[in-house]
Write a protein that holds these residues in place. Structure first.
Motif, short mmCIF file in Angstrom:
data_model
loop_
_atom_site.label_atom_id
_atom_site.label_comp_id
_atom_site.label_asym_id
_atom_site.label_seq_id
_atom_site.Cartn_x
_atom_site.Cartn_y
_atom_site.Cartn_z
N LYS A 246 1.84 -1.63 -10.81
CA LYS A 246 2.30 -0.96 -12.05
C LYS A 246 2.93 -1.55 -12.17
N THR A 247 3.65 -1.29 -13.55
CA THR A 247 4.30 -1.61 -15.01
C THR A 247 4.89 -0.73 -16.04
N SER A 248 6.03 -1.70 -15.41
CA SER A 248 6.95 -0.26 -17.17
C SER A 248 6.73 -0.92 -18.28
N ARG A 249 6.18 0.19 -18.90
CA ARG A 249 5.51 -0.30 -20.58
C ARG A 249 6.98 -0.48 -21.32
N LEU A 250 8.72 0.42 -21.08
CA LEU A 250 9.29 -0.12 -21.29
C LEU A 250 10.21 -1.28 -21.12
N CYS A 251 10.09 -2.09 -20.32
CA CYS A 251 10.90 -3.11 -19.65
C CYS A 251 9.95 -4.27 -19.52
N GLY A 252 8.46 -3.58 -19.14
CA GLY A 252 7.87 -5.04 -18.57
C GLY A 252 8.28 -5.08 -17.28
N SER A 253 8.44 -4.82 -16.54
CA SER A 253 8.71 -4.71 -14.92
C SER A 253 7.50 -4.38 -14.21
N ARG A 254 6.90 -5.08 -13.22
CA ARG A 254 5.83 -4.82 -13.27
C ARG A 254 6.35 -5.21 -11.12
N VAL A 255 4.96 -4.38 -10.26
CA VAL A 255 4.79 -4.07 -9.09
C VAL A 255 3.43 -4.17 -8.41
N THR A 256 2.95 -4.75 -7.91
CA THR A 256 1.89 -5.06 -6.97
C THR A 256 1.67 -5.21 -5.73
N VAL A 257 1.70 -3.88 -4.71
CA VAL A 257 1.47 -3.45 -3.87
C VAL A 257 0.17 -3.92 -2.98
N ASP A 258 0.43 -4.68 -1.41
CA ASP A 258 -1.22 -4.79 -0.84
C ASP A 258 -0.71 -3.89 0.58
N VAL A 259 -1.96 -3.40 1.03
CA VAL A 259 -1.41 -2.59 1.88
C VAL A 259 -2.46 -2.86 3.46
N GLY A 260 -2.54 -2.63 4.34
CA GLY A 260 -3.33 -2.07 5.48
C GLY A 260 -3.04 -1.07 6.28
N LEU A 261 -3.61 -0.35 6.85
CA LEU A 261 -3.95 0.51 7.50
C LEU A 261 -4.09 0.42 8.97
N ASP A 262 -3.93 1.24 9.87
CA ASP A 262 -4.28 1.28 11.01
C ASP A 262 -5.35 2.31 11.07
N ALA A 263 -5.54 2.93 11.95
CA ALA A 263 -6.79 3.50 12.53
C ALA A 263 -5.97 4.92 12.13
N SER A 264 -5.17 5.41 12.76
CA SER A 264 -4.77 5.93 11.88
C SER A 264 -3.92 6.51 10.71
N GLY A 265 -4.44 6.11 9.82
CA GLY A 265 -4.19 5.50 8.69
C GLY A 265 -2.86 5.56 8.44
N ARG A 266 -1.81 5.14 9.12
CA ARG A 266 -0.90 4.73 8.50
C ARG A 266 -0.50 2.83 8.04
N ILE A 267 0.79 2.96 8.01
CA ILE A 267 0.45 1.00 7.17
C ILE A 267 1.06 0.62 8.01
N ASP A 268 0.05 -0.76 8.53
CA ASP A 268 0.87 -1.10 9.38
C ASP A 268 0.39 -2.83 8.84
N ARG A 269 0.33 -3.35 7.70
CA ARG A 269 0.18 -4.10 7.09
C ARG A 269 1.10 -4.10 5.35
N PHE A 270 2.00 -4.85 4.96
CA PHE A 270 2.56 -4.54 3.82
C PHE A 270 2.58 -5.94 2.99
N ALA A 271 2.46 -5.74 1.79
CA ALA A 271 2.90 -7.15 1.03
C ALA A 271 3.58 -6.45 -0.70
N GLN A 272 4.54 -6.92 -1.08
CA GLN A 272 4.71 -6.79 -2.72
C GLN A 272 5.05 -7.56 -3.08
N ASP A 273 4.13 -7.90 -4.64
CA ASP A 273 4.91 -8.99 -5.28
C ASP A 273 5.95 -8.32 -6.28
#
Length: 150
Positions: free
Chosen positions: A32-59
């Motif tokens: 996601k990028t903010s058009r106004l200021c150029g801020s940017r966040v990239t997120v990666d996730v991994g889900l466990d068997a029940s659909g809960r987040i068990d891995r997470f990273a962000q740039d």
């Protein structure tokens, strides 16, 4: 005034972002990028068997408010479900845009960003991490759903 949104707590969060980087073979990713200021966040996730987040990273390449929001997200996201994240994102958006109550539960620290509501130009960058995380989880859920599941 502007000091309200850049409190010592907010600046401390911005300086200590958890889960920086990218995941190898994530179940879902979003940028996601903010058009106004150029801020940017990239997120990666991994889900466990029940659909809960068990891995997470962000740039995170964002302003202090975007970084503070990403820090709160990174601290509390492991173990969250798509529903948890959706409710928090909706409450966070309402808090900023309509002066609603801050999110409860695991993301309740977002309350410290409530003063940002008075600065509409800062809303988009402050919401980036949560919006990217929600999109990444939705993509992961689609990817990991069994064939034919509703």
């Amino acid at each position: 005034m502007i000091d309200d949104i850049y409190s010592a707590k907010v600046l401390a969060l911005a300086a200590n972002l958890p889960h920086l980087g990218r995941l190898e073979a994530p179940d879902g990713s979003a940028e996601k990028t903010s058009r106004l200021c150029g801020s940017r966040v990239t997120v990666d996730v991994g889900l466990d068997a029940s659909g809960r987040i068990d891995r997470f990273a962000q740039d995170v390449k964002a302003c202090a408010l975007g970084q503070a929001s990403a820090a709160i997200l990174g601290t509390a996201i492991l173990g969250a479900s798509e529903s948890d994240l959706e409710l928090a994102t909706r409450a966070f958006r309402s808090m900023l845009k309509q002066g609603g109550s801050p999110p409860e539960g695991r993301f309740s620290d977002l309350a410290m960003l409530a003063p940002v509501k008075d600065y509409p130009a800062r809303h988009a960058s402050t919401l980036l991490a949560f919006e990217a995380a929600l999109e990444a989880v939705r993509k992961a859920g689609t990817r990991t759903s069994p064939a034919g599941a509703a």
